[in-house]
Design an enzyme around this catalytic site. Structure first.
Site, PDB file in Angstrom:
ATOM      1  N   LYS A 131      42.777  40.997  48.612  1.00 28.54           N
ATOM      2  CA  LYS A 131      42.481  41.642  50.015  1.00 28.54           C
ATOM      3  C   LYS A 131      41.508  42.198  50.180  1.00 28.54           C
ATOM      4  O   LYS A 131      41.683  43.058  51.148  1.00 28.54           O
ATOM      5  CB  LYS A 131      44.097  43.617  49.778  1.00 28.54           C
ATOM      6  CG  LYS A 131      43.416  43.710  48.900  1.00 28.54           C
ATOM      7  CD  LYS A 131      44.117  45.679  48.924  1.00 28.54           C
ATOM      8  CE  LYS A 131      43.492  46.250  47.925  1.00 28.54           C
ATOM      9  NZ  LYS A 131      42.642  47.145  47.876  1.00 28.54           N
TER      10      LYS A 131
ATOM     11  N   LYS B  95      31.766  46.123  37.978  1.00 30.80           N
ATOM     12  CA  LYS B  95      31.899  46.706  39.310  1.00 30.80           C
ATOM     13  C   LYS B  95      30.703  48.114  39.578  1.00 30.80           C
ATOM     14  O   LYS B  95      30.932  48.472  40.324  1.00 30.80           O
ATOM     15  CB  LYS B  95      33.134  47.571  38.767  1.00 30.80           C
ATOM     16  CG  LYS B  95      34.238  47.375  39.292  1.00 30.80           C
ATOM     17  CD  LYS B  95      35.408  48.404  39.459  1.00 30.80           C
ATOM     18  CE  LYS B  95      37.287  47.390  39.707  1.00 30.80           C
ATOM     19  NZ  LYS B  95      37.633  48.552  39.283  1.00 30.80           N
TER      20      LYS B  95
ATOM     21  N   LYS C  53      39.791  33.271  44.470  1.00 33.78           N
ATOM     22  CA  LYS C  53      40.768  34.018  44.085  1.00 33.78           C
ATOM     23  C   LYS C  53      41.527  34.854  45.300  1.00 33.78           C
ATOM     24  O   LYS C  53      40.250  35.408  45.864  1.00 33.78           O
ATOM     25  CB  LYS C  53      40.824  35.441  42.910  1.00 33.78           C
ATOM     26  CG  LYS C  53      41.869  35.670  41.991  1.00 33.78           C
ATOM     27  CD  LYS C  53      42.241  36.625  40.982  1.00 33.78           C
ATOM     28  CE  LYS C  53      43.169  37.231  40.505  1.00 33.78           C
ATOM     29  NZ  LYS C  53      43.490  38.298  39.858  1.00 33.78           N
TER      30      LYS C  53
END
Ligand code: TRP
Length: 336
Positions: free
Chosen positions: A205, A120, A202
């Protein structure tokens, strides 16, 4: 045995989910569907992890709406706030309070090794905040406050659960028994749902191609259209196979939704083409999600009942959390 005793003997489960705008079919089949099932066997605590959400940039008005809609969706899915505890993390201040005690018992070095932090922070170099770094400590607090026996988590959260266990063991050794050491819960069933457009990834969204994922709250036509457009593989045989990731993903989804085995599905579609199969998967998913969407619309409209439920939920949660928190405070040497 009275009902009270029976429920006291049940093993405890805890899990949380971040308030994302759009929970997907991947979240549903991979995690949430199991939460619903676990309610029969375990004493469950489930929360919307809203405090975790602000480790990345959020628009305040949107965040608020997403917290409410995620809570409403949990109810629509069938989590039972009467028999279990379903709450909003930020409503129970013991989470942030305990995370301070835990932070002072967690090493900078071990946090630096967390792969999600590395990913991240590489993705958002403009916002590598201290909360993003210490996020796993807050997650450890979420868990340890409720003394769960099991924590169902996906692969991406396993390392965080490991660190929660390490922190708990270390704390107990230093100050005496306060925390239960939780085990990861690997469900017997539970599907890893891949992108409909690139089955090596995977379903997410945050995928920029909206055809790659299905939201739990998508309408029927959208769901069917996305499945019709799903990528498949070169031949036209409906068969599970490593070199056919597209069709294998669709079989996994169809199996998770209908409860049919892979062998049954392969038989059902023997001699039939991909087109027919994709339509069947789309329809099965749409049928499963339709009543959830319908319940969601009802629940989100009735703000008063929704508020009553999450207030109740946080009162129930806090009763448990407070006990553990004060025990930890006392052991560390604070004056209570
Ligand atoms: N970090 C988890 C996620 O992003 C959500 C979460 C927060 C969680 N606290 C938790 C999961 C406690 C399990 C237990 O998916």
């Amino acid at each position: 045995m009275s009902e009270q005793n029976i429920s006291e003997n049940k093993k405890r489960v805890l899990s949380c989910i971040q308030p994302s705008g759009m929970l997907t079919l991947g979240n549903y089949l991979g995690a949430l569907k199991n939460w619903i099932k676990m309610q029969d066997e375990f004493d469950c605590t489930f929360a919307v992890a809203d405090l975790h959400a602000i480790t990345v940039k959020q628009d305040p008005a949107k965040l608020k709406q997403q917290i409410l809609s995620t809570y409403a969706l949990l109810l629509a899915l069938g989590l039972d706030p009467e028999k279990h505890t379903v709450f909003i993390q930020s409503h129970v201040p013991e989470h942030t309070a305990l995370s301070w005690l835990l932070s002072c018992n967690t090493q900078f070095g071990e946090m630096s090794r967390m792969t999600q932090f590395k990913d991240k922070s590489a993705k958002h170099p403009e916002n590598v905040n201290v909360g993003l770094f210490s996020y796993p400590v807050l997650m450890a607090a979420d868990i340890l406050l409720y003394k769960p026996d099991f924590v169902p988590v996906g692969a991406d959260q396993k390392q965080h659960l490991e660190i929660a266990r390490d922190i708990a063991v270390r704390f107990n050794n230093k100050y005496g028994d306060v925390f239960t050491i939780p085990e990861p819960y690997i469900p017997k069933t539970g599907a890893r749902v891949m992108s409909l457009q690139d089955p090596s990834k995977k379903m997410s969204k945050s995928d920029e191609n909206p055809n790659a994922w299905v939201a739990i709250l998508d309408d029927r036509d959208t769901i069917i259209r996305k499945f019709k457009r799903a990528v498949t593989d070169s031949d036209s045989v409906v068969k599970m196979s490593e070199d056919k990731p597209g069709i294998s993903n669709l079989i996994t989804i169809y199996s998770a939704v209908t409860g049919k085995t892979v062998a049954e599905i392969e038989k059902e579609f023997e001699g039939k083409g991909y087109g027919e199969f994709k339509l069947a998967v789309g329809e099965a998913v749409a049928d499963e999600l339709a009543p959830i969407k319908e319940r969601y619309e009802e629940i989100i409209k009735d703000k008063k009942t929704l508020e009553e439920l999450y207030r109740e939920g946080s009162l129930k949660a806090e009763k448990v959390a407070r006990k553990t928190y004060f025990k930890a405070m006392k052991k560390v040497g604070f004056v209570l």
